[in-house]
Motif scaffolding. Sequence first.
Motif, mmCIF file in Angstrom:
data_model
loop_
_atom_site.group_PDB
_atom_site.id
_atom_site.type_symbol
_atom_site.label_atom_id
_atom_site.label_comp_id
_atom_site.label_asym_id
_atom_site.label_seq_id
_atom_site.Cartn_x
_atom_site.Cartn_y
_atom_site.Cartn_z
ATOM 1 N N PRO A 131 0.374 -1.456 -0.576
ATOM 2 C CA PRO A 131 0.156 -0.022 0.208
ATOM 3 C C PRO A 131 0.571 0.997 -0.158
ATOM 4 O O PRO A 131 1.843 1.652 0.719
ATOM 5 C CB PRO A 131 -1.210 -0.196 1.293
ATOM 6 N N SER A 132 0.248 2.397 -0.688
ATOM 7 C CA SER A 132 1.100 3.767 -0.337
ATOM 8 C C SER A 132 -0.575 4.439 -1.555
ATOM 9 O O SER A 132 -1.756 4.294 -1.126
ATOM 10 C CB SER A 132 2.655 3.742 -2.131
ATOM 11 N N TYR A 133 0.403 5.602 -0.855
ATOM 12 C CA TYR A 133 -0.411 7.263 -1.326
ATOM 13 C C TYR A 133 0.315 8.307 -1.637
ATOM 14 O O TYR A 133 1.251 8.252 -1.144
ATOM 15 C CB TYR A 133 -1.648 7.039 0.293
ATOM 16 N N SER A 134 -0.525 9.322 -2.198
ATOM 17 C CA SER A 134 -0.015 10.316 -2.521
ATOM 18 C C SER A 134 -1.410 11.474 -2.392
ATOM 19 O O SER A 134 -2.437 10.955 -2.119
ATOM 20 C CB SER A 134 -0.134 10.843 -3.864
ATOM 21 N N ARG A 135 -1.070 13.011 -2.276
ATOM 22 C CA ARG A 135 -1.633 14.182 -1.795
ATOM 23 C C ARG A 135 -2.167 14.847 -2.708
ATOM 24 O O ARG A 135 -1.056 15.162 -3.246
ATOM 25 C CB ARG A 135 -1.735 14.282 -0.430
ATOM 26 N N GLY A 136 -3.366 14.743 -3.439
ATOM 27 C CA GLY A 136 -2.821 15.766 -4.095
ATOM 28 C C GLY A 136 -3.115 17.633 -4.246
ATOM 29 O O GLY A 136 -3.568 17.795 -2.593
ATOM 30 N N SER A 137 -3.355 18.455 -4.486
ATOM 31 C CA SER A 137 -3.223 19.849 -4.269
ATOM 32 C C SER A 137 -4.194 20.218 -3.285
ATOM 33 O O SER A 137 -4.094 21.265 -2.592
ATOM 34 C CB SER A 137 -3.188 20.935 -5.471
ATOM 35 N N LYS A 138 -5.502 19.240 -3.863
ATOM 36 C CA LYS A 138 -6.397 20.050 -2.573
ATOM 37 C C LYS A 138 -7.001 19.378 -1.245
ATOM 38 O O LYS A 138 -7.618 19.394 -0.348
ATOM 39 C CB LYS A 138 -7.917 20.507 -3.171
ATOM 40 N N GLY A 139 -5.641 18.136 -0.773
ATOM 41 C CA GLY A 139 -5.549 17.771 -0.014
ATOM 42 C C GLY A 139 -6.203 16.991 0.056
ATOM 43 O O GLY A 139 -6.743 15.977 0.857
ATOM 44 N N THR A 140 -6.676 16.155 -1.097
ATOM 45 C CA THR A 140 -7.593 14.549 -1.400
ATOM 46 C C THR A 140 -6.062 13.311 -1.179
ATOM 47 O O THR A 140 -5.055 13.912 -1.886
ATOM 48 C CB THR A 140 -8.409 14.948 -2.346
ATOM 49 N N THR A 141 -6.974 12.129 -0.220
ATOM 50 C CA THR A 141 -5.452 11.625 -0.303
ATOM 51 C C THR A 141 -6.172 10.196 -1.588
ATOM 52 O O THR A 141 -7.139 9.874 -1.714
ATOM 53 C CB THR A 141 -5.851 10.515 1.194
ATOM 54 N N TYR A 142 -5.018 10.334 -2.189
ATOM 55 C CA TYR A 142 -5.543 8.764 -3.501
ATOM 56 C C TYR A 142 -4.809 7.604 -2.566
ATOM 57 O O TYR A 142 -3.162 7.441 -2.934
ATOM 58 C CB TYR A 142 -4.997 9.447 -5.020
ATOM 59 N N ARG A 143 -4.864 6.372 -2.442
ATOM 60 C CA ARG A 143 -4.401 5.411 -2.391
ATOM 61 C C ARG A 143 -4.191 4.332 -3.252
ATOM 62 O O ARG A 143 -4.598 4.089 -5.108
ATOM 63 C CB ARG A 143 -5.624 4.385 -1.389
ATOM 64 N N TYR A 144 -2.621 3.843 -2.973
ATOM 65 C CA TYR A 144 -2.877 2.473 -4.889
ATOM 66 C C TYR A 144 -1.885 2.447 -4.005
ATOM 67 O O TYR A 144 -1.578 1.520 -2.668
ATOM 68 C CB TYR A 144 -1.342 3.601 -5.244
ATOM 69 N N TYR A 145 -1.322 0.712 -4.552
ATOM 70 C CA TYR A 145 -1.054 -0.907 -4.796
ATOM 71 C C TYR A 145 0.062 -0.776 -5.926
ATOM 72 O O TYR A 145 -0.066 -0.575 -6.427
ATOM 73 C CB TYR A 145 -0.974 -1.731 -4.796
ATOM 74 N N THR A 146 1.778 -0.527 -5.341
ATOM 75 C CA THR A 146 2.985 -0.111 -5.459
ATOM 76 C C THR A 146 4.082 -1.218 -5.071
ATOM 77 O O THR A 146 3.797 -2.271 -4.447
ATOM 78 C CB THR A 146 3.746 0.839 -5.376
ATOM 79 N N SER A 147 4.349 -1.915 -6.910
ATOM 80 C CA SER A 147 4.822 -3.283 -6.681
ATOM 81 C C SER A 147 6.556 -2.678 -5.126
ATOM 82 O O SER A 147 6.575 -1.701 -5.140
ATOM 83 C CB SER A 147 6.276 -3.131 -8.386
#
Length: 428
Positions: free
Chosen positions: A214-230
């Motif tokens: 699991p990983s995540y990034s944060r958008g310019s408006k504070g939105t959190t985006y979740r990912y699964y990353t190798s």
Amino acid sequence: FARMVELFDKQEISFVSVTQSFNTTSSMGRLTLNVLLSFAQFEREVTGERIRDKIAASKAKGMWMGGTLPLGYDLPQDKSRILIVNEEEAATVRLIFNQYLKLGTVHELVRWLDAHAIRSKQRVTAAGRVVGGLPFNRGALYHLLRNQTYLGFIRHKDVLHPGGHAAIVPKKLFDKVQVVLDDGVRRTAERRSQIERAPLAGRLFDGDGSPMSPSYSRGSKGTTYRYYTSTLLQRGSKAKADMQVIQRISAAPLEEQLGKLISRLVPRSSANPLGLPRRVEVHRDAVHLTLRREDCAGIQGRLSEDETLFDDATDIDHLRIIAQIRIRNRRGRIEITRGPPPRTSKDPVLISALRRAHAMTNLDEKRIPIVRTSPETQYARRLVRLAFLAPDLQKAIIQGTQPAGLNLDQLIGQPLPIDWDEQRKLFA
């Protein structure tokens, strides 16, 4: 020796010393033995305390008392135990500190150091073995950037002592790096709360078999985006540009598709469908699910046309389901769609070759193809391998739904793995 005596007692064995006046056959002998053991233990503990006190006192004087030698310093040639600055390595250390401030992340720093062929410290052990000289990993860099030896200190447990060696990193530069690292710790704590919501953690793998974390990034408006990353990508490896192996995927749409699929195939799992699969592999045109056989009662009748059920090749207690959940990169965005890939036209040359391959084989008692007669030409020997393709690949060829680019030249122009899972990865 005390543990040996306990073992002797359990086995009803007596110990008698010929050169000393004690044995374990009498109460006096056991008393003598226990007294000797108590004094031996006392002497051992006193010796340990003296050694620890000596190390603490030496470090308080700024001496190097052993351990892994940090990059930037060499061992003293005399008996002073004061580290000697290695000017060439010291310049590398300062470069790493400055470059970290420019890049902002250890991930980027790992890639930058690898691209510039900057390696860890190499040394020769007392046994003559060469160690080190390897590419930096994230853990080693975190330790290097936190190492206060570079400020001229010697650490003993939680106490810092002024060292006898010279500092090689300016304190102002060191403090700036610590601020950035501390900010990363704070963001990691926030990320951990996001990662805890990843129901597939520990069970998701990419097409090469590498774990996806699991990983995540944060958008310019504070939105959190979740990912699964190798895992390889998280360690700093470059992403594969051809998208043959999916190394990063949005968590929410993948979990949604898998949740719907598993709830339909195993209705009793509707409360927590994503907790059912033991393993999930993400391929470009399909997702492979490994389920326990006991959980798959009646599942055969609930499969759709684009889903296939197999016995798991590695564990007879599990079954594998291949579902055509397609993953595509559309202008930098990952799209996940359900259903079979767009239908391709039937390849008459490929279908004819597949039929010729089966004409050269028979089925044994387990209905596994075996070569009937030895092919006479090199082309025939390559062609007969088509009969050993995975059943779903053969079915796709007959129906004209084979993966794009799969043709006869691709099949006979390269070695064909015997393992069906390897074949699916090769032609995914």
